[in-house]
Design an enzyme around this catalytic site. Structure first.
Site, PDB file in Angstrom:
ATOM      1  NE  ARG A   1      31.833 -52.832 -38.223  1.00  0.00           N
ATOM      2  CZ  ARG A   1      32.855 -53.530 -38.734  1.00  0.00           C
ATOM      3  NH1 ARG A   1      34.091 -53.327 -38.296  1.00  0.00           N
ATOM      4  NH2 ARG A   1      32.642 -54.438 -39.669  1.00  0.00           N
TER       5      ARG A   1
ATOM      6  CB  SER B   1      24.729 -50.481 -43.332  1.00  0.00           C
ATOM      7  OG  SER B   1      25.510 -50.307 -42.176  1.00  0.00           O
TER       8      SER B   1
ATOM      9  CE  LYS C   1      30.916 -53.606 -42.421  1.00  0.00           C
ATOM     10  NZ  LYS C   1      29.507 -53.268 -42.695  1.00  0.00           N
TER      11      LYS C   1
END
Length: 218
Positions: free
Chosen positions: A47, A116, A145
């Site tokens: 990621r 998710s 995040k």
């Protein structure tokens, strides 16, 4: 390679998510991930939001070969196209990616699909969309995040109980708080900074794996 449902569930135990922003001078993502895998990470997701697409694909392909050596499931974050191009084990996507797009049909029945979710409704939608597992969070908030909200353990448990597929908890999980996940029904933890931001990511991985077995799944 194709992983069975049981193998996927077991691989959720310690799910490492890469973040090259923590690399020290002279380190490569490949070398750090090699140490992480050697020390017991059971699943790896690349990621890297800030990498240009071409560079991301290059790194993704290198890690795919590395994970194959360790027989650890490996998925690409968000990019279905890159995941398929490098023949990764699968892809992990968000809720917006499954609206109006049949990811399972695109990747086929043998690839791993992670989705998710932050609510029971999203978790059930993910299972209906063909997910092999669900990443649920952010359980403790997270620095990766900025808009992620903390989730109660009760809510995490209700989400895990609402689906039949494996659930991995993510978001701000560390050695100091992972014991709070005991009894939540999750199959493991997914971490970024708890591994990649540590002075010795390999050592951190080994310690997390031991603690996860003792504190989360015991």
């Amino acid at each position: 390679m194709k992983y069975t449902k049981d193998e996927i569930r077991k691989s959720m135990l310690l799910y490492a998510v890469t973040d090259q922003m923590w690399l020290k001078e002279g380190e490569t993502l490949y070398d750090v991930c090699k140490s992480v895998l050697e020390n017991g990470a059971t699943f790896l997701q690349i990621r890297e939001k800030d990498l240009p697409e071409e560079q991301f694909e290059t790194e993704a392909a290198k890690l795919k070969e590395l994970c194959a050596l360790y027989r650890v499931p490996y998925v690409v974050n968000d990019s279905v196209e890159i995941a398929m191009h490098i023949d990764a084990d699968g892809v992990h996507v968000g809720q917006s990616d499954i609206k109006g797009r049949d990811i399972r049909a695109i990747i086929g029945p043998d690839k791993i699909l992670g989705i998710s979710a932050g609510t029971i409704e999203e978790a059930q939608a993910a299972e209906a969309a063909g997910a092999d597992y669900i990443g649920v969070g952010a359980v403790f908030g997270t620095s990766t995040k900025k808009n992620a909200r903390t989730m109660t353990i009760e809510k995490l448990k209700s989400i895990a109980d609402s689906v039949s597929i494996p659930v991995v908890a993510i978001g701000g999980i560390s050695m100091s708080n992972m014991h709070e996940l005991k009894g939540s029904g999750v199959d493991g933890i997914a971490v970024v900074s708890a591994i990649f931001a540590q002075p010795d990511p390999g050592k951190a991985t080994a310690e997390l794996l031991k603690a996860c077995r003792e504190q989360v799944l015991s």
